[in-house]
Design an enzyme around this catalytic site. Sequence first.
Site, PDB file in Angstrom:
ATOM      1  NE  ARG A  86      11.988  -3.668  -3.766  1.00  0.00           N
ATOM      2  CZ  ARG A  86      11.195  -4.473  -3.069  1.00  0.00           C
ATOM      3  NH1 ARG A  86      10.829  -5.638  -3.561  1.00  0.00           N
ATOM      4  NH2 ARG A  86      10.775  -4.117  -1.878  1.00  0.00           N
ATOM      5  CE1 TYR A 217       9.894   5.810  -8.804  1.00  0.00           C
ATOM      6  CE2 TYR A 217      10.304   4.033  -7.268  1.00  0.00           C
ATOM      7  CZ  TYR A 217       9.994   5.350  -7.514  1.00  0.00           C
ATOM      8  OH  TYR A 217       9.793   6.219  -6.467  1.00  0.00           O
ATOM      9  CE  LYS A 226      17.214  -3.207  -1.813  1.00  0.00           C
ATOM     10  NZ  LYS A 226      16.022  -2.730  -1.221  1.00  0.00           N
ATOM     11  CG  HIS A 246      16.859  -5.654   2.626  1.00  0.00           C
ATOM     12  ND1 HIS A 246      15.490  -5.712   2.696  1.00  0.00           N
ATOM     13  CD2 HIS A 246      17.132  -4.415   2.161  1.00  0.00           C
ATOM     14  CE1 HIS A 246      14.960  -4.572   2.290  1.00  0.00           C
ATOM     15  NE2 HIS A 246      15.942  -3.759   1.971  1.00  0.00           N
ATOM     16  CB  SER A 268      10.930  -2.605   1.285  1.00  0.00           C
ATOM     17  OG  SER A 268      11.848  -3.481   0.670  1.00  0.00           O
ATOM     18  CB  CYS A 270      10.096  -2.064   7.955  1.00  0.00           C
ATOM     19  SG  CYS A 270       8.608  -2.759   7.211  1.00  0.00           S
ATOM     20  CG  ASP A 293      18.388  -0.841   1.065  1.00  0.00           C
ATOM     21  OD1 ASP A 293      17.375  -0.970   1.776  1.00  0.00           O
ATOM     22  OD2 ASP A 293      18.457  -1.282  -0.094  1.00  0.00           O
ATOM     23  NE  ARG A 385      11.729   4.039  -2.038  1.00  0.00           N
ATOM     24  CZ  ARG A 385      12.128   3.132  -1.156  1.00  0.00           C
ATOM     25  NH1 ARG A 385      13.331   3.213  -0.624  1.00  0.00           N
ATOM     26  NH2 ARG A 385      11.333   2.148  -0.798  1.00  0.00           N
TER      27      ARG A 385
END
Length: 610
Positions: A86, A217, A226, A246, A268, A270, A293, A385
Site C-alpha cells: 500500500r 498491488y 481497504k 480493521h 497491518s 501485527c 482483517d 502475500r
Amino acid sequence: MARFTLPKRHRLIETNRMTENRKLEVWVQETAAMCQPERVVWCDGSDHEYQLMLRLLVQAGTAIRLDGERRPNSIFVRSDPADVARVEEFIFICSRQQGDAGPTNHWRDPAEMKRTLTQLFSGAMKGRTLYVIPIAKVGVQVTDSPYVVASMHIMARVGAPVLEALGPDGEFVRGLHSVGAPLAEHAADSPWPCNTGTKYICHFPETREIWSFGSGYGGNALLGKKCHALRIASVQARDEGWLAEHMLILGITNPEGRKAYMAAAFPSACGKTNLAMMNPTLPGWRVETIGDDIAWMKFGADGRLHAINPEAGFFGVAPGTSMRSNPNALRTCRENSIFTNCAITPDGDVWWEEMTEAPPPELVDWLRRPWAPGNGRTAAHPNARFTTPARQCPVISPEWENPKGVPISAILFGGRRAGVVPLVNEALDWRHGTFLGSIMSSETTAAAAGAVGRLRFDPFAMLPFCGYHMGDYFAHWLRIGASADPAQLPRIYHVNWFRKDPDGRFLWPGYGDNSRVLKWIFERTEGTGKAVETPIGRLPAPGALDLSGLRIPDSSMAELLRVDVEGWMAELPAIKSHLARFEPRLPQGLREDLAALEQRLQKAAVAAGR
Ligand code: GTP
Ligand code: SPV
Ligand code: MN
C-alpha cells in the site's frame, strides 16, 4: 463526471452486458468511453471465468502455474519491484470540506482531483480489457487487471447474484481501478503493468466513489478491501450508526464447551491473521475463524454488537507463516490460491522466510534472481502475500457467513511495542477503551511502503483506513457506547505480543500461547477472571494468567505484566500532542480520560517515590 461519447472509430466490444441497473449501465458506459479499453467484460464469478484469468496471467508472463500436486489450481506472481505494498503517501480522502478528512488523511478538493484523475484515466485502458466486477455488499469494481479479477474472485463474493440483488435501481459503491499503463498497438506488455511514476488512491466519501490509478498491488487495487470495506464503509457506518473496523473476528470455546466471540484491531502485519486461526496451546480450548482483517459491527435485536466479515478470502502475510507459527494458514493455502512476491522452488512450489526450518538449497527469488541460503538477501519480499479462500481454512467457524453476524464479547486493540505496553490490559469501561484505542501506537511494517520499525500512533489500527476526521471517528465510538446498555457492550482490552528484552528477543512466545491471554479475557467476560486495578487499567491478578506447561522465566513474566509508570509518564507528552492534533474535534470524554490517566500515573509515581 464529464460525459464522454465513444469515438466513431473506436467501437467498443461489449461482450455480455448483464445488468438491469440503469445507474450501473450508464456508469460503465461512461467509464469505458473515458478509459477506451479494447473491450468490456462483465464478470459472472464462475469458475470458468477464474480459470480464464489464470490462463491470461500465465500467457502474459505475469504468473507461473504452480506444480499441480504440490499446489493444485494455484499460481505464483511477481509484481514490479516498485509496486509491492500500500502507498499511504498517495491515498487521498476527497471530502467536500477539507476539515472532514481530518489531520491524518491527505486531502484534495474533489472537483480538482476529479479533473486530475479524468486526465489520467482518459485512454488509460487502451489495448486492455475493462472488467466489471460486481461485489457483494455492495459495490462494483471496474478494473483493467486480470490479476485483480482473479484475486477478487477469492477475496469477495462476486458476479451475477450481486447484480440480481442490486435490482433495477439499487445503489452501489463505485470503484474504478486502472494499472495506469495503456498499451500502444502491437506493443509488448510488461509482466506486471503498473505506473511507476504516478499513483493515486482516491476516495470520494460523499458520493461513495473510489478512483485508484497506477498500482496493481493489494490494498491499492483490490478496491473491495481497504478502499471500500474500510474507508468508504467507515463513512457509511458513521452516518448509519454502526462500525467498520480493521479487525479480525474469532470464536473461542472453553473446555466446558462455552463459546465467546472476540474482535481484534492490530495494525497491518501485527498478527490479525495469526490470532484469528491459532491453535491454542492450552488443552481443551478451541479457536475458530470468522474473519482475519475487517469487521462490520452492528447492534442486533438482542442489544449486543454483532460482527460480520465482509470478505470471503484472506490476503495474508506470507513470510513467517509456518507449520509451527500458523499451520491453519498453510493448510488454507494448500490449493486454489494466488501467491505474490514469494520465491519459487525448482519443483514448482513457493517458499518464503521461515516457511520451513531450513531453506531449500536453491530458489528463484521474488526479483527473478537465483537465490541460495546465506547470500544475505531475503528470498521473498517482506510483504509477500497469499490470497486464499476463507472456506478452505480448517478452523473456519460454522458462523462465518451468518448474515446476522456473531455477538462480540470482547474487543482487543494491540500493536507492535518493544517497550512500555504490557502483555494485556483491560479498559475500565467503554469510554476508557475508546481512549486506549485512540492512543494506540505501533512500529511500522512492510505492509505499507516506507520505513519499517518506526513507532507511530495508529489509533484503532485505522490510521491508514479511516475515511473521515479521526476526531469524529473517536466521537462516533463514544456515541456507539452511549447508545447501548453498558452490560451488553463488549469489554475492551489492549494487548501486546511484541515486548522485547534488551537484546531484542521477544519476551512472550506469542502465536498459540496467546490463547493464555484470550483465556483470561474469556474469564473476565464471564465474571470469573481475577484482575488488579492499576493506573493504566486492569491487569491479570497474580496467578490469574494460565501459564501451565509454559516455560518462561519469572523475570520475563514480571516484565510483561509490569506497569512501567516512568515509561508511561515519559510518553505522556507525545500522547498529548497526538490527541491535540484532533482538536477542536477531540471528544470531551477523551480529554477527561487523558487527564485521569495523568493523575493516576502521578499518584503512582509519588507512591513509588515514598
Ligand atoms: P495484515 O494482513 O497486513 O493486516 O497483517 P495481520 O495483522 O493479519 O498480521 P499477520 O497475522 O499476518 O502477522 C504478521 C507478522 O507478524 C507475521 O510475520 C507473523 O509471523 C508475525 N506474528 C503474528 N503473531 C505473532 C505473535 O504472536 N508473536 C510474534 N512474535 N510474531 C507474530
Ligand atoms: C493491510 O495492510 O492491512 C493488509 C494488506 O491487509 S492490504 O490489502 O494491501 O492493505
Ligand atoms: Mn490488514
